[in-house]
Design a protein around this motif. Structure first.
Motif, mmCIF file in Angstrom:
data_model
loop_
_atom_site.group_PDB
_atom_site.id
_atom_site.type_symbol
_atom_site.label_atom_id
_atom_site.label_comp_id
_atom_site.label_asym_id
_atom_site.label_seq_id
_atom_site.Cartn_x
_atom_site.Cartn_y
_atom_site.Cartn_z
ATOM 1 N N TYR A 235 0.830 -1.206 0.000
ATOM 2 C CA TYR A 235 0.000 0.000 0.000
ATOM 3 C C TYR A 235 0.869 1.262 0.000
ATOM 4 O O TYR A 235 0.662 2.177 -0.804
ATOM 5 N N ALA A 236 1.868 1.289 0.880
ATOM 6 C CA ALA A 236 2.725 2.470 0.953
ATOM 7 C C ALA A 236 3.509 2.668 -0.336
ATOM 8 O O ALA A 236 3.660 3.804 -0.817
ATOM 9 N N SER A 237 3.992 1.580 -0.920
ATOM 10 C CA SER A 237 4.778 1.693 -2.154
ATOM 11 C C SER A 237 3.946 2.204 -3.322
ATOM 12 O O SER A 237 4.483 2.797 -4.262
ATOM 13 N N ALA A 238 2.637 1.982 -3.271
ATOM 14 C CA ALA A 238 1.756 2.466 -4.332
ATOM 15 C C ALA A 238 1.290 3.888 -4.094
ATOM 16 O O ALA A 238 1.172 4.686 -5.031
ATOM 17 N N VAL A 239 1.017 4.233 -2.830
ATOM 18 C CA VAL A 239 0.427 5.533 -2.514
ATOM 19 C C VAL A 239 1.469 6.642 -2.366
ATOM 20 O O VAL A 239 1.254 7.773 -2.827
ATOM 21 N N GLU A 240 2.594 6.326 -1.742
ATOM 22 C CA GLU A 240 3.574 7.374 -1.450
ATOM 23 C C GLU A 240 4.109 8.095 -2.689
ATOM 24 O O GLU A 240 4.301 9.317 -2.663
ATOM 25 N N PRO A 241 4.377 7.414 -3.805
ATOM 26 C CA PRO A 241 4.820 8.156 -4.993
ATOM 27 C C PRO A 241 3.791 9.188 -5.465
ATOM 28 O O PRO A 241 4.169 10.250 -5.971
ATOM 29 N N LEU A 242 2.503 8.908 -5.300
ATOM 30 C CA LEU A 242 1.475 9.863 -5.707
ATOM 31 C C LEU A 242 1.498 11.088 -4.804
ATOM 32 O O LEU A 242 1.327 12.222 -5.264
ATOM 33 N N ARG A 243 1.735 10.846 -3.510
ATOM 34 C CA ARG A 243 1.864 11.974 -2.579
ATOM 35 C C ARG A 243 3.087 12.822 -2.935
ATOM 36 O O ARG A 243 3.037 14.063 -2.902
ATOM 37 N N ALA A 244 4.188 12.157 -3.307
ATOM 38 C CA ALA A 244 5.407 12.892 -3.664
ATOM 39 C C ALA A 244 5.205 13.735 -4.916
ATOM 40 O O ALA A 244 5.763 14.837 -5.022
ATOM 41 N N VAL A 245 4.428 13.238 -5.875
ATOM 42 C CA VAL A 245 4.124 14.032 -7.076
ATOM 43 C C VAL A 245 3.489 15.356 -6.672
ATOM 44 O O VAL A 245 3.884 16.436 -7.152
ATOM 45 N N ASN A 246 2.504 15.296 -5.795
ATOM 46 C CA ASN A 246 1.823 16.522 -5.363
ATOM 47 C C ASN A 246 2.785 17.470 -4.661
ATOM 48 O O ASN A 246 2.757 18.687 -4.884
ATOM 49 N N LEU A 247 3.645 16.926 -3.804
ATOM 50 C CA LEU A 247 4.593 17.765 -3.075
ATOM 51 C C LEU A 247 5.593 18.427 -4.014
ATOM 52 O O LEU A 247 5.866 19.624 -3.914
ATOM 53 N N LEU A 248 6.159 17.637 -4.932
ATOM 54 C CA LEU A 248 7.186 18.171 -5.828
ATOM 55 C C LEU A 248 6.598 19.125 -6.861
ATOM 56 O O LEU A 248 7.266 20.071 -7.298
ATOM 57 N N ALA A 249 5.350 18.878 -7.262
ATOM 58 C CA ALA A 249 4.702 19.762 -8.236
ATOM 59 C C ALA A 249 4.151 21.027 -7.589
ATOM 60 O O ALA A 249 3.876 22.010 -8.287
ATOM 61 N N GLY A 250 3.987 20.997 -6.276
ATOM 62 C CA GLY A 250 3.455 22.164 -5.573
ATOM 63 C C GLY A 250 1.964 22.332 -5.739
ATOM 64 O O GLY A 250 1.403 23.382 -5.408
ATOM 65 N N ARG A 251 1.285 21.306 -6.236
ATOM 66 C CA ARG A 251 -0.178 21.348 -6.362
ATOM 67 C C ARG A 251 -0.714 19.927 -6.472
ATOM 68 O O ARG A 251 0.043 18.979 -6.715
ATOM 69 N N GLU A 252 -1.996 19.780 -6.304
ATOM 70 C CA GLU A 252 -2.609 18.454 -6.322
ATOM 71 C C GLU A 252 -2.784 17.953 -7.753
ATOM 72 O O GLU A 252 -3.504 18.543 -8.551
ATOM 73 N N LEU A 253 -2.101 16.862 -8.044
ATOM 74 C CA LEU A 253 -2.229 16.213 -9.346
ATOM 75 C C LEU A 253 -2.834 14.812 -9.218
ATOM 76 O O LEU A 253 -3.356 14.269 -10.188
ATOM 77 N N TYR A 254 -2.740 14.247 -8.016
ATOM 78 C CA TYR A 254 -3.381 12.975 -7.715
ATOM 79 C C TYR A 254 -4.210 13.127 -6.452
ATOM 80 O O TYR A 254 -3.777 13.754 -5.485
ATOM 81 N N ARG A 255 -5.386 12.556 -6.473
ATOM 82 C CA ARG A 255 -6.241 12.527 -5.289
ATOM 83 C C ARG A 255 -6.512 11.059 -4.975
ATOM 84 O O ARG A 255 -7.037 10.335 -5.806
ATOM 85 N N VAL A 256 -6.113 10.626 -3.782
ATOM 86 C CA VAL A 256 -6.206 9.215 -3.404
ATOM 87 C C VAL A 256 -7.468 8.965 -2.600
ATOM 88 O O VAL A 256 -7.806 9.720 -1.685
#
Length: 327
Positions: free
Chosen positions: A32-53
Motif C-alpha cells: 500500500y505504501a509503495s503504491a500511494v507514497e509516490p502519488l503523494r510525492a508528485v503533489n509535493l514536488l509539483a506544488g499542487r494536487e495532481l493525484y487525489r487518493v
C-alpha cells in the motif's frame, strides 16, 4: 493496457487524477505504501494536487493490515465510477480471505465504465475471480501464483514485477509498486520528473516490468554450476509430473552418477531428497492457499497416493497435511 501512456486519462478540470485503492483485510502495508507514497510525492514536488487518493474497503471501516496497523477507509459502495481514473485492489495473506463477491461485482462494473483496474500482490487473484484476466497478460506475487493456477486453470501468470495490458495493471507487490508507479508517472509527466519522485524515496534502481520477482536460483542456492542449475530449474517446472533421475541427467547432458555427485557436493543432499522437498513445499502452499482437497494436492504435486503424500509431509514438517492446512 499496452503501455502506461495509452491509459484513458480521466482527469478533472484541474488535471487531477482520482486514484482508488480497495484494501482487503490482511493486506500488506508495504504494498500500500509503495503504491500511494509516490502519488503523494508528485503533489509535493509539483506544488499542487495532481493525484487525489481514495481508500475503500468492502465494508468501510478501519482495515487491518498484515502487520496489525490499520488504515481508515470509505465503503466501496460510495466510490463514484464517473470520477475515478483507476482503481487498485490490494490483498495479502491467504486466498481463503479473498472471497468478496461484492468486490468482484464492483471491479466488473468499474471496468465496464472505463476505469483502469489494477491488482497488487494478491489483488490479481480477485481480478481473476471477477473474470477480468481472461485474454490478458498479468502477474501476481510469486507466493500466490500456485493457488491462482490451481483455482483458475485457464490463467497463467507471468513472473514479472508488474504488467500493463490494455485496461488492466497487475503488480507482484512488495516494493514493486514503486517501479510500477515510476512507469505511470513517467508516462504522464516525463522521465525526469519520475526520477525526482523516485529519488525522494532513495529508489535509485528502478526495475523494469520484466525483471524477476525473486532472486535467481544461483543466488538462492549460492551456486553457479550450469548443469545443476538447469536441473533445479527443471525440477521447479515439473512438480506435477516429476522426471526420474536418468531422464533428468539426460536433460542436463551428464551421467546419473555425475548428477548424484553434484547434489552431494553443492547441496549436501540427493536428487530424490531435493525433488521431494520442492514438491512438498509446493504442496504446503496449496494446502494453505487453495481449496483443493488433500488428495487433489497429492496428485498435483506428483505423489502416487494421498497416503504416500501424507507420510512424506509428516517426515518433513512434523504434522499431517490436514493440520498443515490451518497453520
Amino acid at each position: 493496457m499496452k503501455s502506461p501512456e495509452h491509459s484513458s486519462m480521466r482527469e478533472t478540470d484541474n488535471n487531477v487524477q482520482d486514484v482508488g485503492f480497495i484494501l482487503i483485510p490482511g493486506f500488506a502495508l508495504m504494498c500500500y505504501a509503495s503504491a500511494v507514497e509516490p502519488l503523494r510525492a508528485v503533489n509535493l514536488l509539483a506544488g499542487r494536487e495532481l493525484y487525489r487518493v481514495h481508500v475503500y474497503s468492502p465494508s468501510g471501516e478501519l482495515v487491518p493490515s498484515s502487520s496489525g496497523a490499520v488504515v481508515p477507509a470509505e465503503p466501496l459502495a460510495s466510490a463514484k465510477r464517473d470520477r475515478l481514473h483507476s482503481l487498485f485492489v490490494i490483498a495479502g495473506g491467504h486466498p481463503s480471505g479473498w472471497q468478496w463477491p461484492a468486490v468482484h461485482a464492483s471491479l466488473r462494473a468499474f471496468e465496464r465504465d472505463g476505469v483502469t483496474i489494477g491488482g497488487i500482490s494478491g489483488g490479481p487473484y480477485l481480478l481473476a475471480a471477477a473474470g477480468l484476466l481472461a485474454d490478458h497478460r498479468f502477474t501476481i506475487h510469486w507466493e500466490h501464483a500456485p493457488a491462482l493456477i490451481e483455482d483458475f486453470p485457464g490463467l497463467k501468470p507471468e513472473q514479472a514485477r508488474y504488467i500493463f495490458d490494455r485496461n488492466l495493471l497487475t503488480c507482484g507487490g512488495g516494493v514493486a509498486p514503486l517501479d510500477m508507479m515510476h512507469a505511470l508517472i513517467s508516462a504522464r509527466f516525463g522521465p525526469a520528473f519520475a526520477t525526482r519522485v523516485s529519488d525522494w524515496y532513495l529508489h535509485t534502481h528502478v526495475a523494469s516490468s520484466a525483471e524477476p520477482q525473486r532472486a535467481s536460483l544461483a543466488e538462492r542456492h549460492g551456486l553457479h554450476h550450469p548443469a545443476l542449475l538447469a536441473v533445479l530449474e527443471k525440477m521447479e517446472a515439473t512438480i506435477e509430473h516429476p522426471l526420474d533421475r536418468d531422464a533428468m541427467a539426460r536433460f542436463a547432458g551428464i551421467t546419473p552418477r555425475h548428477l548424484d555427485r553434484l547434489f552431494a557436493e553443492h547441496l549436501a543432499s540427493t536428487f530424490l531428497q531435493e525433488y521431494r522437498r520442492l514438491r512438498l513445499e509446493h504442496a504446503r502452499k496449496l494446502l494453505q492457499q487453495s481449496a483443493l482437497s488433500v488428495s487433489e494436492i497429492a496428485f498435483a504435486c506428483g505423489f502416487a497416493s494421498p497416503a504416500h503424500f501424507a507420510r512424506r509431509y509428516r517426515e518433513l514438517y512434523g504434522t499431517t497435511p490436514k493440520k498443515g492446512r490451518s497453520l
